[in-house]
Every structure is written in structure tokens, then in C-alpha cells.
Design a protein around this motif. Structure first.
Motif, PDB file in Angstrom:
ATOM      1  N   TRP A   9      -4.460   6.386   3.114  1.00  0.00           N
ATOM      2  CA  TRP A   9      -5.128   5.517   4.078  1.00  0.00           C
ATOM      3  C   TRP A   9      -4.120   4.788   4.956  1.00  0.00           C
ATOM      4  O   TRP A   9      -4.493   3.882   5.711  1.00  0.00           O
ATOM      5  CB  TRP A   9      -5.999   4.494   3.351  1.00  0.00           C
ATOM      6  CG  TRP A   9      -7.273   5.038   2.781  1.00  0.00           C
ATOM      7  CD1 TRP A   9      -7.421   5.746   1.621  1.00  0.00           C
ATOM      8  CD2 TRP A   9      -8.581   4.911   3.337  1.00  0.00           C
ATOM      9  NE1 TRP A   9      -8.737   6.069   1.421  1.00  0.00           N
ATOM     10  CE2 TRP A   9      -9.481   5.564   2.462  1.00  0.00           C
ATOM     11  CE3 TRP A   9      -9.085   4.306   4.485  1.00  0.00           C
ATOM     12  CZ2 TRP A   9     -10.847   5.629   2.691  1.00  0.00           C
ATOM     13  CZ3 TRP A   9     -10.448   4.369   4.720  1.00  0.00           C
ATOM     14  CH2 TRP A   9     -11.317   5.031   3.832  1.00  0.00           C
ATOM     15  N   GLN A  10      -2.875   5.152   4.865  1.00  0.00           N
ATOM     16  CA  GLN A  10      -1.777   4.473   5.561  1.00  0.00           C
ATOM     17  C   GLN A  10      -2.121   4.021   6.994  1.00  0.00           C
ATOM     18  O   GLN A  10      -1.863   2.863   7.348  1.00  0.00           O
ATOM     19  CB  GLN A  10      -0.558   5.393   5.581  1.00  0.00           C
ATOM     20  CG  GLN A  10       0.611   4.938   6.418  1.00  0.00           C
ATOM     21  CD  GLN A  10       1.635   6.035   6.589  1.00  0.00           C
ATOM     22  OE1 GLN A  10       2.234   6.479   5.609  1.00  0.00           O
ATOM     23  NE2 GLN A  10       1.839   6.494   7.811  1.00  0.00           N
ATOM     24  N   CYS A  54      -4.831   0.921   6.696  1.00  0.00           N
ATOM     25  CA  CYS A  54      -4.779  -0.134   5.681  1.00  0.00           C
ATOM     26  C   CYS A  54      -5.074  -1.507   6.274  1.00  0.00           C
ATOM     27  O   CYS A  54      -5.938  -2.236   5.783  1.00  0.00           O
ATOM     28  CB  CYS A  54      -3.416  -0.136   4.995  1.00  0.00           C
ATOM     29  SG  CYS A  54      -3.155   1.280   3.895  1.00  0.00           S
ATOM     30  N   THR A  83       2.360  -2.174   4.184  1.00  0.00           N
ATOM     31  CA  THR A  83       1.946  -0.778   4.109  1.00  0.00           C
ATOM     32  C   THR A  83       3.174   0.108   4.204  1.00  0.00           C
ATOM     33  O   THR A  83       3.886   0.071   5.208  1.00  0.00           O
ATOM     34  CB  THR A  83       0.972  -0.420   5.248  1.00  0.00           C
ATOM     35  OG1 THR A  83      -0.194  -1.251   5.151  1.00  0.00           O
ATOM     36  CG2 THR A  83       0.551   1.040   5.151  1.00  0.00           C
ATOM     37  N   TRP A 133       0.838  -1.188   0.000  1.00  0.00           N
ATOM     38  CA  TRP A 133       0.000   0.000   0.000  1.00  0.00           C
ATOM     39  C   TRP A 133       0.874   1.239   0.000  1.00  0.00           C
ATOM     40  O   TRP A 133       1.857   1.313   0.739  1.00  0.00           O
ATOM     41  CB  TRP A 133      -0.873   0.049   1.250  1.00  0.00           C
ATOM     42  CG  TRP A 133      -2.074  -0.836   1.290  1.00  0.00           C
ATOM     43  CD1 TRP A 133      -2.334  -1.828   2.194  1.00  0.00           C
ATOM     44  CD2 TRP A 133      -3.212  -0.790   0.419  1.00  0.00           C
ATOM     45  NE1 TRP A 133      -3.556  -2.404   1.935  1.00  0.00           N
ATOM     46  CE2 TRP A 133      -4.119  -1.784   0.855  1.00  0.00           C
ATOM     47  CE3 TRP A 133      -3.540  -0.004  -0.684  1.00  0.00           C
ATOM     48  CZ2 TRP A 133      -5.334  -2.011   0.228  1.00  0.00           C
ATOM     49  CZ3 TRP A 133      -4.759  -0.230  -1.309  1.00  0.00           C
ATOM     50  CH2 TRP A 133      -5.638  -1.222  -0.863  1.00  0.00           C
ATOM     51  N   ASP A 158      -7.730  -3.794   4.334  1.00  0.00           N
ATOM     52  CA  ASP A 158      -7.471  -5.220   4.134  1.00  0.00           C
ATOM     53  C   ASP A 158      -8.716  -6.072   4.414  1.00  0.00           C
ATOM     54  O   ASP A 158      -9.083  -6.916   3.585  1.00  0.00           O
ATOM     55  CB  ASP A 158      -6.298  -5.681   5.005  1.00  0.00           C
ATOM     56  CG  ASP A 158      -4.963  -5.166   4.481  1.00  0.00           C
ATOM     57  OD1 ASP A 158      -4.902  -4.762   3.303  1.00  0.00           O
ATOM     58  OD2 ASP A 158      -3.987  -5.171   5.240  1.00  0.00           O
TER      59      ASP A 158
END
Length: 225
Positions: free
Chosen positions: A94-95, A98, A115, A90, A103
Motif C-alpha cells: 500500500w506504499q 499509506c 512509509t 509502513w 493513515d
């Protein structure tokens, strides 16, 4: 070459933002009601776009967000990562969410995907520079390897010619593929074919390839989270 490393944004890439009028009338593949000269008929045709079979609303500490995505693409990416064909990462705003939100929503195993930590979610430091820096760092790292990994970067906002020139200046040791979707449909079928070919045969691609969907529209600000 080693297996490709794939970095993907979420909003505008997997999570699409179709015109409200289109979505209210059935979405991709349901454009019979449009006038013959309406350009949206081609954009939202099943020949060009994937049907957004996933549709949900998620809650975050920042509010509620409507998510629309192609289960076909999401499931295939996860399968490729599960079978060891790609390293899946990723690279999205949206870190912080995630593994907790995206997910489970997509059916991805957070032990398989990774991520990238590219900005500070509190101070927002590096929010405007961190994505490109992350890709830079990986390309530089691969240049030091005897068996380098090709790199794929999917982003609807940051995969553009200036960024491509800067990556090209690094003289990548393995091919790099940059894909910029039209945020209204996300990854197009044409772009998906390019991505799949690159995963199978990266050695057939030049040092750097930038693919931008022809219908891309520039918009102020940021779409999504």
C-alpha cells in the motif's frame, strides 16, 4: 539500547482476511454455530484473536478494497509512536496510499509514522525483494551505531525461516523480532504480547526471534492490495 524500530505490513497483519462464512456469522467471538470439531472455533475465539472492530471499504485508483482491522492494535501502535516508545514505519504494498488512505482510516498521523519506499509503484521494480532489502539495510545501519535500535518486522508473507537466516547472518547488534501472523485473524493476542514485551524489554530477547502463528496456511499469490 535505543527505542525499537517497527516495520509493519498491512494486509494479513493489521487488515485481516477472515473466512467469509465466519465473518457473515459475526466474526471473532461468534463461533457457537460451528461443530465442536471445527478448528475454526479455536482460531476465531477471543482468546486467540482480536475482534475486528474496524470495518470499511476504501477506494484506490486500482479499485475498491474491504478493510477489517482491530482498532485496539492500531490505536496502541499509534500511541506508542506518538509517545516516542517506537519508530513506526509502513512496509507494505500500500506504499503509494499509506498517508492518503491508510493513515486517515486508522486514525494515524502521517507526521508520526513513516512509509518505507521499497518498490517503484509504476514499474513494480523491487516488489519481490524490496521488503527484505529494507530490513537488511536498517539492521546493517544499526550495527554501526553506538546505541543501536532493536528492529521489529511484522509480515504475514515474508517473515519466514529463510529470511530469518539471512538476517541472522548479518550478526545484528541489537535484537530483531520477526512476526508472521495468520492472515485470517491478523496479529494474534499471543503475538501481540510478544511484540509488547519486546518493545518494553528488547534486551531480554536473543539476537533474532521468529514467531509464526501455528495456524498459518500457505496460499498462492498475494492477499490484499
Amino acid at each position: 539500547m535505543n527505542r525499537p524500530v517497527l516495520y509493519t505490513d498491512f494486509d494479513g497483519v493489521l487488515n485481516a482476511f477472515p473466512d467469509k462464512e465466519i465473518q457473515d456469522n459475526g466474526g471473532v467471538g461468534h463461533t457457537q454455530w460451528l461443530d465442536d470439531n471445527d478448528s475454526r472455533a479455536q482460531l476465531y475465539s477471543t482468546e486467540r484473536a482480536f475482534v475486528l472492530t474496524g470495518d470499511d471499504i476504501v477506494r484506490t485508483p486500482c479499485g475498491y478494497y474491504r478493510i477489517r482491522w482491530s482498532r485496539n492494535i492500531a490505536q496502541t501502535l499509534h500511541r506508542l509512536a506518538s509517545e516516542g516508545d517506537i519508530e513506526l514505519n509502513w512496509l507494505t504494498t500500500w506504499q503509494p496510499y499509506c498517508s492518503r488512505i491508510l493513515d486517515p482510516l486508522l486514525g494515524w498521523d502521517p507526521h508520526i509514522e513513516h512509509t518505507a519506499i521499497w518498490y517503484d509503484p509504476i514499474s513494480y521494480e523491487r516488489r519481490y525483494t524490496g521488503k527484505l532489502s529494507t530490513v537488511f539495510s536498517r539492521v546493517r545501519f544499526e550495527a554501526t551505531q553506538a546505541n543501536p535500535s532493536p528492529v521489529i518486522w511484522l509480515d504475514d508473507e515474508e517473515c519466514y525461516e529463510t529470511a530469518a537466516d539471512r538476517i541472522r547472518a548479518l550478526s545484528p547488534k541489537a535484537p530483531v523480532l520477526m512476526v508472521r501472523p495468520d492472515a485470517r485473524i491478523g496479529i494474534s493476542r499471543r503475538q501481540w504480547r510478544i511484540i509488547q514485551k519486546f518493545i518494553r524489554k528488547p534486551e531480554t530477547f536473543p539476537e533474532l526471534t521468529l514467531d509464526e502463528e501455528p495456524t498459518i496456511r500457505e496460499y498462492p499469490g498475494h492477499l490484499g492490495f
